[in-house]
Design a protein around this motif. Structure first.
Motif, short mmCIF file in Angstrom:
data_model
loop_
_atom_site.label_atom_id
_atom_site.label_comp_id
_atom_site.label_asym_id
_atom_site.label_seq_id
_atom_site.Cartn_x
_atom_site.Cartn_y
_atom_site.Cartn_z
N GLN A 186 39.17 -1.54 2.03
CA GLN A 186 38.45 -0.88 0.93
C GLN A 186 38.96 -1.35 -0.43
O GLN A 186 38.19 -1.52 -1.37
N ARG A 187 40.28 -1.58 -0.52
CA ARG A 187 40.86 -2.04 -1.78
C ARG A 187 40.34 -3.43 -2.15
O ARG A 187 39.97 -3.69 -3.30
N LEU A 188 40.29 -4.33 -1.16
CA LEU A 188 39.80 -5.68 -1.41
C LEU A 188 38.30 -5.67 -1.73
O LEU A 188 37.83 -6.40 -2.60
N GLN A 189 37.55 -4.83 -1.02
CA GLN A 189 36.11 -4.75 -1.27
C GLN A 189 35.84 -4.25 -2.68
O GLN A 189 34.96 -4.76 -3.38
N LYS A 190 36.61 -3.25 -3.12
CA LYS A 190 36.44 -2.73 -4.47
C LYS A 190 36.81 -3.78 -5.52
O LYS A 190 36.13 -3.94 -6.54
N PHE A 191 37.88 -4.53 -5.24
CA PHE A 191 38.32 -5.59 -6.15
C PHE A 191 37.20 -6.62 -6.35
O PHE A 191 36.85 -6.98 -7.47
N VAL A 192 36.65 -7.09 -5.24
CA VAL A 192 35.60 -8.11 -5.32
C VAL A 192 34.37 -7.56 -6.02
O VAL A 192 33.76 -8.23 -6.87
N GLU A 193 33.98 -6.35 -5.68
CA GLU A 193 32.78 -5.75 -6.27
C GLU A 193 32.92 -5.61 -7.79
O GLU A 193 32.00 -5.96 -8.55
N VAL A 194 34.06 -5.12 -8.26
CA VAL A 194 34.29 -4.97 -9.69
C VAL A 194 34.29 -6.33 -10.38
O VAL A 194 33.69 -6.50 -11.45
N CYS A 195 34.93 -7.32 -9.76
CA CYS A 195 34.97 -8.66 -10.35
C CYS A 195 33.58 -9.27 -10.46
O CYS A 195 33.21 -9.85 -11.48
N GLU A 238 24.20 -1.95 1.07
CA GLU A 238 23.26 -1.96 -0.05
C GLU A 238 23.44 -3.23 -0.88
O GLU A 238 22.49 -3.84 -1.35
N ARG A 239 24.71 -3.66 -1.03
CA ARG A 239 25.03 -4.90 -1.73
C ARG A 239 25.97 -5.69 -0.83
O ARG A 239 27.18 -5.46 -0.82
N PRO A 240 25.46 -6.61 -0.05
CA PRO A 240 26.25 -7.25 1.00
C PRO A 240 27.31 -8.24 0.55
O PRO A 240 28.29 -8.45 1.27
N LEU A 241 27.18 -8.87 -0.62
CA LEU A 241 28.05 -9.99 -0.96
C LEU A 241 29.54 -9.62 -0.99
O LEU A 241 30.36 -10.35 -0.42
N PRO A 242 29.95 -8.52 -1.63
CA PRO A 242 31.38 -8.18 -1.60
C PRO A 242 31.90 -7.93 -0.20
O PRO A 242 33.05 -8.27 0.11
N PHE A 243 31.07 -7.36 0.66
CA PHE A 243 31.48 -7.10 2.04
C PHE A 243 31.60 -8.40 2.82
O PHE A 243 32.52 -8.57 3.63
N ARG A 244 30.68 -9.32 2.58
CA ARG A 244 30.79 -10.62 3.24
C ARG A 244 32.07 -11.33 2.82
O ARG A 244 32.70 -12.03 3.62
N ALA A 245 32.47 -11.15 1.56
CA ALA A 245 33.71 -11.76 1.08
C ALA A 245 34.91 -11.22 1.85
O ALA A 245 35.76 -11.99 2.34
N VAL A 246 35.00 -9.89 1.98
CA VAL A 246 36.15 -9.28 2.65
C VAL A 246 36.11 -9.54 4.15
O VAL A 246 37.14 -9.81 4.77
N ASN A 247 34.92 -9.46 4.75
CA ASN A 247 34.81 -9.75 6.18
C ASN A 247 35.28 -11.17 6.48
O ASN A 247 35.99 -11.42 7.46
N GLY A 271 42.84 -15.79 0.67
CA GLY A 271 42.40 -15.63 -0.72
C GLY A 271 41.22 -16.52 -1.06
O GLY A 271 40.32 -16.12 -1.80
N ALA A 272 41.22 -17.73 -0.49
CA ALA A 272 40.09 -18.64 -0.72
C ALA A 272 38.82 -18.10 -0.06
O ALA A 272 37.73 -18.18 -0.64
N ALA A 273 38.95 -17.54 1.14
CA ALA A 273 37.79 -16.97 1.83
C ALA A 273 37.25 -15.76 1.07
O ALA A 273 36.03 -15.56 0.97
N LEU A 274 38.15 -14.96 0.51
CA LEU A 274 37.72 -13.80 -0.27
C LEU A 274 36.91 -14.24 -1.48
O LEU A 274 35.94 -13.57 -1.88
N ALA A 275 37.28 -15.38 -2.06
CA ALA A 275 36.61 -15.86 -3.29
C ALA A 275 35.39 -16.73 -3.00
O ALA A 275 34.68 -17.12 -3.93
N HIS A 276 35.08 -17.00 -1.73
CA HIS A 276 34.05 -17.99 -1.43
C HIS A 276 32.67 -17.65 -2.01
O HIS A 276 31.92 -18.56 -2.38
N PRO A 277 32.27 -16.35 -2.16
CA PRO A 277 30.94 -16.09 -2.72
C PRO A 277 30.79 -16.50 -4.18
O PRO A 277 29.66 -16.54 -4.69
N ILE A 278 31.90 -16.77 -4.86
CA ILE A 278 31.79 -17.24 -6.25
C ILE A 278 30.89 -18.47 -6.33
O ILE A 278 30.17 -18.67 -7.31
N ALA A 279 30.89 -19.26 -5.26
CA ALA A 279 30.09 -20.49 -5.24
C ALA A 279 28.60 -20.24 -5.21
O ALA A 279 27.81 -21.14 -5.53
#
Length: 479
Positions: A186-195, A238-247, A271-279
């Motif tokens: 949940q912490r990582l998902q929130k981090f990605v979503e806010v970013c 509802e917004r899949p991208l942050p969840f795909r990042a954490v998964n 960390g690289a996988a978590l950031a992959h949706p940036i692309a």
């Protein structure tokens, strides 16, 4: 306590200084399984027990040498083993060992074993043999203890099953680790979503540094990380991208752990996988200027290493026939981070619900990836498929019996990779069970020489018709 000095015929085996308590604890259970299994196959006079007893003593010696250990207390609660109060979670491929020992001890009304001091070969052999010969005593733990005392053996104590149940409340609860993993998720998902939502202003939200979360995640066992993937296998967001990042982060870290990559490498890869949706945020996947601009916007909150930036840029590129791509006249070979992330990211994208797109069942997604031979690194893809299995953890399946189940873990026998451990959710008549029940699909009907149950097909969430909250229940029992 028996004096073992200068007893050449009753020696204590030398053991190397231990390097991993987890490895030694697992080895201890494995050697116990091997000894007790032999008692069902051979007469007690068979020489095979000499070596089996020595192997138990070797691992026991190693455990006793761990810093701060004055003795060993092995007990179990539910389906979980504890050594000195610390949970030892079974790895999927060792599931059959845990299952056997649980049944073995319960059938003898034994709830735990205490090793108060390092035994000799002879005293350990007597102790293990007494356990194997228990025959319907009212209080087998006391009977065995009385026999040991009569022989002058005082290194052991047995805890009766009822006593173990009373004392287990002081031990680490089986849900503790799950809560830790869920909190990290949940912490990582929130981090990605806010970013993703705030870019340049993300720093104002006082988010916990992402590296701290990844450093905590690497301390967890591979099996604990995989089980989180089971709990979030119903991928409707509802917004899949942050969840795909954490998964993707969880999955690639668990996969990398199974490949025995160093902890620092696994953390950076996660960390690289978590950031992959940036692309893909810019809508132009892999376009270098746009991706670098997005990374720059996040620099005050989400600092990526050079290798992580490279991976974000590379993973969207198909592998091709050689893994070599050309940018502005320069040929480059894709880094293995990028190649691993591509496989995991595509799998997550294909199996996550998104309006207007086809959603693949997990086994269908794997088949699709394998069919497109030049899309991913073929060697890494085969390793990935071998690791997740034909039916990945979290897959919903219907058994030939009509029961509905969810894949709980990979096959306990690596040679039977199509036969995972499943959690049965519904009975054959379609009734939801009070609690999910674990079942190893590699179990045979010995009389008929066939498997007890088989997977008929994978099914969708709609077909399974399981309440979402039900997936959060921990399965019980080993059927």
């Amino acid at each position: 306590m028996m004096n073992t000095t200068n007893q050449n015929d009753d020696k204590i085996l030398d053991a190397p200084v231990p390097v991993s308590g987890l490895i030694l604890a697992t080895s201890f259970l494995r050697t116990m399984f091997q000894f007790f299994r032999q008692t069902e196959l051979h007469d007690s006079s068979n020489a095979i027990f000499v070596q089996a007893n020595q192997e138990v003593l070797r691992t026991l010696s190693g455990l006793m040498m761990l810093p701060g250990q004055s003795g060993i207390h092995l007990t179990f609660k539910g389906e979980l083993f504890f050594i000195n109060g610390v949970r030892l979670r079974p790895q999927p491929r060792l599931f059959y060992i845990y299952r056997y020992l649980l049944r073995y001890f319960r059938s003898r009304k034994i709830g735990g074993i205490k090793v108060l001091a390092l035994p000799t070969e002879k005293s350990l052999s007597v102790f293990l043999s007494l356990i194997s010969k228990v025959d319907k005593e009212e209080n087998p733990a006391q009977e065995i203890y009385n026999h040991l005392v009569s022989e002058g053996i005082r290194e052991f104590e047995l805890i009766p099953l009822s006593g173990q149940l009373e004392k287990s409340t002081n031990e680490q609860g089986e849900g503790d680790v799950e809560l830790i993993v869920a909190s990290l998720y949940q912490r990582l998902q929130k981090f990605v979503e806010v970013c993703f939502d705030n870019m340049e202003r993300a720093y104002s939200f006082s988010l916990k540094p992402v590296q701290e979360s990844l450093n905590e995640l690497i301390l967890l066992a591979e099996g604990d990380i995989v089980q989180m993937l089971r709990l979030i296998s119903v991928k409707r967001y509802e917004r899949p991208l942050p969840f795909r990042a954490v998964n993707s982060c969880f999955m690639v870290m668990a996969w990398a752990r199974s490949l025995r990559l160093p902890a620092g490498v696994v953390t950076e890869l996660g960390g690289a996988a978590l950031a992959h949706p940036i692309a893909i945020l810019s809508g132009k996947p892999g376009t270098v200027p746009e991706v670098l601009a997005t990374i720059q916007k996040l620099k005050d909150t989400w600092q990526l290493t050079d290798l992580q930036r490279l991976s974000v840029l590379e993973w969207t590129r198909p592998f091709g026939k050689t893994g070599v791509y050309e940018t502005q006249g320069v040929k480059s070979y894709q880094h293995f981070f990028s190649r691993m992330i591509r496989i995991v990211a595509l799998f997550e994208e294909m199996t996550t619900y998104e309006a207007g797109k086809r959603v693949f069942l997990p086994d269908e997604a794997l088949a699709e990836l394998l069919k497109n031979s030049h899309d991913c690194d073929p060697t890494l893809l085969k390793l990935f498929v071998n690791w997740v299995g034909v039916y990945p953890v979290g897959s919903l399946v219907q058994l030939q019996s009509g029961e509905v189940a969810q894949v709980f873990a990979g096959a306990s026998d690596p040679l039977r990779f199509q036969r995972p451990i499943v959690s049965v959710l519904k009975s054959a008549n379609g009734k939801l069970l009070e609690r999910p029940q674990l079942l190893d699909l590699s179990e045979m009907n010995e009389k008929l020489g066939v498997y007890k149950r088989n997977i008929k097909r994978s099914i969708t969430l709609e077909e399974a018709n399981i309440p979402p909250d039900y997936f959060q229940l921990n399965p019980v029992g080993v059927t």
